[in-house]
Design an enzyme around this catalytic site. Structure first.
Site, PDB file in Angstrom:
ATOM      1  N   GLY A 122       0.773  -1.242   0.000  1.00 27.39           N
ATOM      2  CA  GLY A 122       0.000   0.000   0.000  1.00 27.39           C
ATOM      3  C   GLY A 122       0.800   1.286   0.000  1.00 27.39           C
ATOM      4  N   GLY A 129       3.788  -3.523  -3.853  1.00 25.91           N
ATOM      5  CA  GLY A 129       3.729  -3.674  -5.304  1.00 25.91           C
ATOM      6  C   GLY A 129       4.188  -2.372  -5.935  1.00 25.91           C
ATOM      7  NE  ARG A 130      -0.006   2.400  -5.886  1.00 28.20           N
ATOM      8  CZ  ARG A 130      -1.115   2.296  -6.637  1.00 28.20           C
ATOM      9  NH1 ARG A 130      -1.125   2.815  -7.844  1.00 28.20           N
ATOM     10  NH2 ARG A 130      -2.197   1.713  -6.161  1.00 28.20           N
ATOM     11  NE  ARG A 148      -3.017   2.869 -11.124  1.00 28.71           N
ATOM     12  CZ  ARG A 148      -2.941   4.052 -10.559  1.00 28.71           C
ATOM     13  NH1 ARG A 148      -2.399   5.041 -11.212  1.00 28.71           N
ATOM     14  NH2 ARG A 148      -3.395   4.243  -9.347  1.00 28.71           N
ATOM     15  CE1 TYR A 160      -9.003   1.346  -9.423  1.00 33.92           C
ATOM     16  CE2 TYR A 160      -7.013   1.627 -10.734  1.00 33.92           C
ATOM     17  CZ  TYR A 160      -7.902   0.818 -10.072  1.00 33.92           C
ATOM     18  OH  TYR A 160      -7.681  -0.526 -10.051  1.00 33.92           O
ATOM     19  CB  CYS A 187     -15.416   3.167 -29.512  1.00 36.09           C
ATOM     20  SG  CYS A 187     -14.531   3.038 -31.053  1.00 36.09           S
ATOM     21  CD  GLU A 188     -15.992   2.129 -23.210  1.00 35.61           C
ATOM     22  OE1 GLU A 188     -16.545   2.857 -22.364  1.00 35.61           O
ATOM     23  OE2 GLU A 188     -16.256   0.943 -23.376  1.00 35.61           O
ATOM     24  CE1 TYR A 198      -1.895  -3.589  -8.478  1.00 44.21           C
ATOM     25  CE2 TYR A 198      -0.756  -1.582  -7.817  1.00 44.21           C
ATOM     26  CZ  TYR A 198      -1.211  -2.849  -7.525  1.00 44.21           C
ATOM     27  OH  TYR A 198      -0.989  -3.378  -6.283  1.00 44.21           O
TER      28      TYR A 198
END
Ligand code: LLP
Length: 404
Positions: free
Chosen positions: A233, A270-271, A307, A311, A338-339, A367
């Site tokens: 985290g 991780g990050r 990401r 988020y 196409c979003e 990620y």
């Protein structure tokens, strides 16, 4: 990673040359940065020498996992796939922990057969499942129990995991009951209390609160946990504004905690290990004037890096070649998908851009590729590792034929 004479270099190699040679988009990682991160992580916690289990979900590239293994890391896995990949990368089973709320019998069986360090359980039913397997094999299995400490990590709600309303871990009351149950089991060895309160945490306070909760609960159990797994985290500085998590403060709090409880510490970062080691190199396909802003349409999209869409997270975008100009227009960097959520960043006063220019999307090592997809039937990007100024293809660009 830095500019030399206006050109962006990754450990001695010019981004523009990489793009010419390998085409775009490219995920490009720096070994130097990876080693620096790991060294710094170890230095901050050197007092108690934790077992550092890299959280494979952040980046599951096999070559990167091998490099991390050589630099002394173990692995935190959450599926049989990640477990297999960690083992294939040569990470020893006694440095692997397995978390997750929904491990199947098949996954548990495999983990038990491989004799990994710990299965961090997250429910009563999972504990019963492990006990059943252990009984059938007439062995004793080492487990941890993940507590939900009901601690607010003060991070994005989508990546908070330690509050009452989250599915992760076990409530305090149930935790105390289960400790008593496992203590008496012939087939289970209770070795660890684990927690993980969330991701991209930039303030040490939630961690301090979490340690207080652990302290209180461990006292109530009257049990000595050989390991306390504090999860990961630790946040990184995406916005380049020096708002970093103070790892030394966190380390001091843990020191005080260990003096009382005398447990070995496990981390699952991780990050903080891999996030700032990677960039996404992308070429501008078109520039289009909108009503209010200019759309910079890149050849990278939300399938490569989700990401921002998922988020609303901001990854800095910088030019591969600086030209010392300033555009009066507002640029919105978007992908071709196409979003409407397929956009990376809106920037004012960026340098003037032209079609075919290259840009760099920063801090995508965690990620990024691991959350990529084939949406819109787009092949996944190539991954390169730069080590000692040499390029290694660590994952080929996906072949369109295979997709079709
Ligand atoms: N341990 C457990 C049990 C976890 O669930 C996670 C992350 C970690 C460790 C590693 O956390 P880190 O040190 O990387 O923060 N996709 C989101 C992040 C999801 C994190 C999920 N769990 C993002 O891109 O921000």
């Amino acid at each position: 990673m830095k500019y030399k004479l206006k050109n962006f270099f990754i450990d001695g190699l010019k981004a523009q040359n990489l793009a010419k040679r390998y085409n775009t988009p490219i995920y490009c990682y720096s070994f130097k940065k990876l080693k620096e991160n790991i060294d710094e992580f170890k230095r901050n916690f050197s007092y108690f020498k934790p077992l550092i289990c890299f959280s494979v979900k952040a980046n599951s590239n096999k070559i990167l996992l091998k490099e991390m293994r050589r630099l002394g890391l173990g692995a935190d896995v959450v599926s049989i796939g990640e477990l297999m990949k960690a083992l294939k990368s040569g990470i020893r089973p006694n440095k692997i922990v397995f978390s997750g709320v929904g491990k199947t019998m098949h996954e548990l069986n495999y983990a038990i057969t491989k004799k990994i360090l710990l299965i961090n359980t997250e429910s009563k039913s999972e504990i019963f499942s492990i006990e059943k397997i252990a009984k059938s094999k007439k062995i004793k299995v080492d487990i941890g129990i993940r507590l939900n400490p009901n601690t607010d990590a003060n991070t994005l709600s989508q990546i908070s995991t330690g509050k009452k309303e989250n599915k992760f871990g076990i409530s305090e009351k149930m935790f105390l009951n289960l400790v008593n149950y496992v203590k008496k089991s012939k087939y289970l060895n209770l070795k660890c209390l684990s927690v993980h309160i969330g991701s991209q945490i930039l303030n040490v306070k939630p961690y301090e609160k979490m340690l207080k909760v652990l302290d209180k609960i461990i006292k109530k159990t009257h049990y000595h946990f050989e390991y306390v797994d504090l999860g990961g985290g630790m946040g990184i500085n995406y916005e380049n504004n020096n708002k970093n998590l103070d790892l030394r403060k966190y380390s001091s709090s843990i020191k005080r905690f260990i003096k009382k409880h005398n447990s070995k510490i496990i981390f699952e970062p991780g990050r903080s290990i891999i996030g700032n080691t990677g960039v996404l190199i992308s070429r501008i396909i078109y520039i289009k004037d909108g009503y209010k802003k200019n759309f910079i349409i890149l050849d990278a999209a939300m399938n490569d890096l989700i990401r921002p869409a998922l988020y609303n997270s901001k990854h800095r975008i910088i030019p591969a070649k600086k030209n010392n100009t300033k555009s009066k227009k507002t640029y919105e960097f978007v992908g071709p998908i196409c979003e409407s959520t397929d956009k990376f960043l809106t920037v004012k006063k960026f340098q003037k851009l032209n079609e075919k220019d290259l840009i760099i999307i920063c801090d995508v090592g965690a990620y990024g590729m691991s959350l990529s997809s084939n949406y819109n039937l787009r092949p996944k990007a190539i991954e390169l590792l730069i080590k000692n100024s040499k390029v290694q293809i660590i994952n080929k660009r996906q072949n369109l034929k295979d997709l079709i």
